[in-house]
Design a protein around this motif. Structure first.
Motif, PDB file in Angstrom:
ATOM      1  N   ASN A 140       0.796  -1.222   0.000  1.00  0.00           N
ATOM      2  CA  ASN A 140       0.000   0.000   0.000  1.00  0.00           C
ATOM      3  C   ASN A 140       0.827   1.271   0.000  1.00  0.00           C
ATOM      4  N   ASP A 141       2.152   1.154   0.156  1.00  0.00           N
ATOM      5  CA  ASP A 141       2.971   2.364   0.170  1.00  0.00           C
ATOM      6  C   ASP A 141       4.329   2.077  -0.451  1.00  0.00           C
ATOM      7  N   MET A 142       5.084   3.145  -0.697  1.00  0.00           N
ATOM      8  CA  MET A 142       6.366   3.046  -1.352  1.00  0.00           C
ATOM      9  C   MET A 142       7.329   2.149  -0.591  1.00  0.00           C
ATOM     10  N   ALA A 143       7.277   2.216   0.756  1.00  0.00           N
ATOM     11  CA  ALA A 143       8.261   1.512   1.569  1.00  0.00           C
ATOM     12  C   ALA A 143       8.032   0.007   1.620  1.00  0.00           C
ATOM     13  N   ALA A 144       7.029  -0.511   0.909  1.00  0.00           N
ATOM     14  CA  ALA A 144       6.778  -1.951   0.932  1.00  0.00           C
ATOM     15  C   ALA A 144       7.854  -2.730   0.199  1.00  0.00           C
ATOM     16  N   SER A 145       8.545  -2.142  -0.771  1.00  0.00           N
ATOM     17  CA  SER A 145       9.628  -2.819  -1.476  1.00  0.00           C
ATOM     18  C   SER A 145      10.950  -2.473  -0.807  1.00  0.00           C
ATOM     19  N   PRO A 146      11.943  -3.377  -0.871  1.00  0.00           N
ATOM     20  CA  PRO A 146      13.237  -3.066  -0.243  1.00  0.00           C
ATOM     21  C   PRO A 146      13.870  -1.762  -0.735  1.00  0.00           C
ATOM     22  N   PRO A 147      13.936  -1.485  -2.054  1.00  0.00           N
ATOM     23  CA  PRO A 147      14.491  -0.184  -2.454  1.00  0.00           C
ATOM     24  C   PRO A 147      13.647   0.984  -1.963  1.00  0.00           C
ATOM     25  N   GLY A 148      12.325   0.802  -1.903  1.00  0.00           N
ATOM     26  CA  GLY A 148      11.469   1.854  -1.385  1.00  0.00           C
ATOM     27  C   GLY A 148      11.793   2.156   0.064  1.00  0.00           C
ATOM     28  N   GLN A 149      12.071   1.114   0.842  1.00  0.00           N
ATOM     29  CA  GLN A 149      12.456   1.334   2.233  1.00  0.00           C
ATOM     30  C   GLN A 149      13.768   2.108   2.318  1.00  0.00           C
ATOM     31  N   ALA A 150      14.724   1.760   1.454  1.00  0.00           N
ATOM     32  CA  ALA A 150      16.017   2.450   1.472  1.00  0.00           C
ATOM     33  C   ALA A 150      15.856   3.922   1.109  1.00  0.00           C
ATOM     34  N   LEU A 151      15.011   4.216   0.112  1.00  0.00           N
ATOM     35  CA  LEU A 151      14.786   5.611  -0.278  1.00  0.00           C
ATOM     36  C   LEU A 151      14.088   6.385   0.837  1.00  0.00           C
ATOM     37  N   ALA A 152      13.070   5.772   1.442  1.00  0.00           N
ATOM     38  CA  ALA A 152      12.338   6.452   2.506  1.00  0.00           C
ATOM     39  C   ALA A 152      13.241   6.730   3.698  1.00  0.00           C
ATOM     40  N   ARG A 153      14.076   5.765   4.037  1.00  0.00           N
ATOM     41  CA  ARG A 153      14.976   5.958   5.171  1.00  0.00           C
ATOM     42  C   ARG A 153      15.994   7.064   4.890  1.00  0.00           C
ATOM     43  N   GLY A 154      16.361   7.214   3.596  1.00  0.00           N
ATOM     44  CA  GLY A 154      17.307   8.262   3.225  1.00  0.00           C
ATOM     45  C   GLY A 154      16.676   9.624   3.036  1.00  0.00           C
ATOM     46  N   PRO A 213      21.685  -0.491   1.734  1.00  0.00           N
ATOM     47  CA  PRO A 213      22.484   0.300   2.671  1.00  0.00           C
ATOM     48  C   PRO A 213      22.598  -0.392   4.016  1.00  0.00           C
ATOM     49  N   ALA A 214      23.695  -0.133   4.711  1.00  0.00           N
ATOM     50  CA  ALA A 214      23.935  -0.764   6.010  1.00  0.00           C
ATOM     51  C   ALA A 214      22.776  -0.479   6.965  1.00  0.00           C
ATOM     52  N   GLY A 215      22.362  -1.520   7.660  1.00  0.00           N
ATOM     53  CA  GLY A 215      21.314  -1.366   8.656  1.00  0.00           C
ATOM     54  C   GLY A 215      19.911  -1.558   8.146  1.00  0.00           C
ATOM     55  N   LEU A 216      19.725  -1.683   6.815  1.00  0.00           N
ATOM     56  CA  LEU A 216      18.377  -1.911   6.299  1.00  0.00           C
ATOM     57  C   LEU A 216      17.933  -3.316   6.706  1.00  0.00           C
ATOM     58  N   PRO A 217      16.729  -3.490   7.251  1.00  0.00           N
ATOM     59  CA  PRO A 217      16.339  -4.793   7.789  1.00  0.00           C
ATOM     60  C   PRO A 217      15.948  -5.828   6.739  1.00  0.00           C
ATOM     61  N   VAL A 218      15.913  -5.463   5.459  1.00  0.00           N
ATOM     62  CA  VAL A 218      15.555  -6.420   4.408  1.00  0.00           C
ATOM     63  C   VAL A 218      16.675  -6.481   3.377  1.00  0.00           C
ATOM     64  N   PRO A 219      16.931  -7.655   2.805  1.00  0.00           N
ATOM     65  CA  PRO A 219      17.978  -7.777   1.789  1.00  0.00           C
ATOM     66  C   PRO A 219      17.490  -7.305   0.426  1.00  0.00           C
ATOM     67  N   PHE A 220      18.429  -7.137  -0.498  1.00  0.00           N
ATOM     68  CA  PHE A 220      18.103  -6.795  -1.880  1.00  0.00           C
ATOM     69  C   PHE A 220      18.211  -8.003  -2.801  1.00  0.00           C
ATOM     70  N   ASP A 221      18.914  -9.042  -2.390  1.00  0.00           N
ATOM     71  CA  ASP A 221      19.065 -10.206  -3.263  1.00  0.00           C
ATOM     72  C   ASP A 221      18.398 -11.421  -2.628  1.00  0.00           C
ATOM     73  N   TYR A 222      17.856 -12.288  -3.506  1.00  0.00           N
ATOM     74  CA  TYR A 222      17.080 -13.434  -3.050  1.00  0.00           C
ATOM     75  C   TYR A 222      17.372 -14.647  -3.930  1.00  0.00           C
ATOM     76  N   ALA A 223      17.434 -15.802  -3.288  1.00  0.00           N
ATOM     77  CA  ALA A 223      17.522 -17.066  -4.014  1.00  0.00           C
ATOM     78  C   ALA A 223      16.121 -17.503  -4.414  1.00  0.00           C
ATOM     79  N   ILE A 224      16.014 -18.098  -5.610  1.00  0.00           N
ATOM     80  CA  ILE A 224      14.724 -18.533  -6.153  1.00  0.00           C
ATOM     81  C   ILE A 224      14.723 -20.050  -6.315  1.00  0.00           C
ATOM     82  N   ALA A 225      13.643 -20.667  -5.868  1.00  0.00           N
ATOM     83  CA  ALA A 225      13.480 -22.116  -5.940  1.00  0.00           C
ATOM     84  C   ALA A 225      12.148 -22.435  -6.591  1.00  0.00           C
ATOM     85  N   MET A 226      11.821 -23.725  -6.675  1.00  0.00           N
ATOM     86  CA  MET A 226      10.477 -24.152  -7.038  1.00  0.00           C
ATOM     87  C   MET A 226       9.727 -24.512  -5.759  1.00  0.00           C
TER      88      MET A 226
END
Length: 272
Positions: A140-154, A213-226
């Motif tokens: 529902n908001d910009m900060a829902a995605s990891p980059p959105g969180q990084a931008l909002a925090r900055g 960025p350091a301290g962000l509680p969510v990662p930017f990279d993810y492993a994908i499986a089935m």
């Protein structure tokens, strides 16, 4: 022809006949998929997850079938949970609503910029003040995605455009188009989507991996499986076996769709 040769030939023909019979009698591999979600899946079979599904079904000697369901709230409940299908071709390796295979690729969020512009150099305040950004609106908001969180925090808010996941075509394509048309300067996009749409963009664009960025509680990279239904260890193990044996072919499919990889060298389909 000698009797020994005739016996050998009969043995080969019988083996082929038995394999054909098994394939004809085998239940279909029912794949849960969105019918209009490029570059992952489309009803015409042109997505990279469609191609991987075909490879897996052929390897298991099972017909391929689809249960089409638009991704959104309740997707797992309406598909695997309802018994309508057997497997998701791509889920985060930590997604706990399903039983997962081993990961078969790893990707990350990337920054898409115009080739003539300076590359995105991280979330330092001067970067955030001087450029116009686009992010995917997952919730529902910009900060829902990891980059959105990084931008909002900055502190970047006024110079950020949010792109709804559902709209006139995929959000990733609209973001890439916005960079190409100079409506924004940097699109922070999930890599598998960005790679495909950058390759088909109307202007010369580049993409590069983005570090959280350091301290962000969510990662930017993810492993994908089935993913399969919880408790279906037999199918999970069969899929793991296919992933091991056909890894090179799956890597080639991902490279065909310009999927950025953080788990393989650039020459094998990594970051362009």
């Amino acid at each position: 022809m000698s009797l020994r040769c005739l016996d050998a030939l009969c043995g080969v023909l019988c083996a082929f006949a038995a394999a054909g019979a098994r394939g004809a009698d085998a239940p279909p591999l029912r794949v849960c998929a969105d019918p209009d979600n490029p570059p992952y899946s489309q009803r015409d079979g042109s997505g990279f997850e469609n191609r991987i599904a075909r490879l897996v079904a052929d390897e298991l000697h099972r017909p391929l079938d689809y249960f089409w369901q638009e991704q959104g709230r309740g997707f797992v409940r309406k598909t695997l949970g309802a018994g309508a299908c057997d497997v998701f071709i791509g889920v985060p390796a930590g997604f706990d609503k399903v039983l997962r295979t081993q990961p078969y690729y790893r990707s990350t969020y990337v920054a898409v910029t115009r080739r003539a512009d300076a590359p995105f150099a991280g979330f330092a305040p001067e970067q955030l003040r001087s450029r116009r950004f686009g992010v995917q609106l997952i919730g529902n908001d910009m900060a829902a995605s990891p980059p959105g969180q990084a931008l909002a925090r900055g502190g970047a808010t006024a110079n950020v455009t949010g792109f709804l996941i559902r709209g006139d075509g995929p959000a990733a394509r609209r973001m890439v188009d916005a960079v190409a048309s100079q409506a924004i300067d940097v699109a922070l996009v999930w890599g598998p989507q960005a790679g495909y749409f950058v390759r088909h963009a109307s202007a010369p664009l580049v993409l590069a991996p983005v570090a959280a960025p350091a301290g962000l509680p969510v990662p930017f990279d993810y492993a994908i499986a089935m993913g399969v239904r919880k408790g279906d260890m037999a199918l999970r193990d069969q899929l793991d076996d296919v992933l091991r044996r056909r890894r090179a072919d799956i890597d080639a499919i991902l490279a065909d769709y310009a999927v950025p990889r953080t788990d393989v060298p650039t020459a094998s389909g990594g970051m362009p």
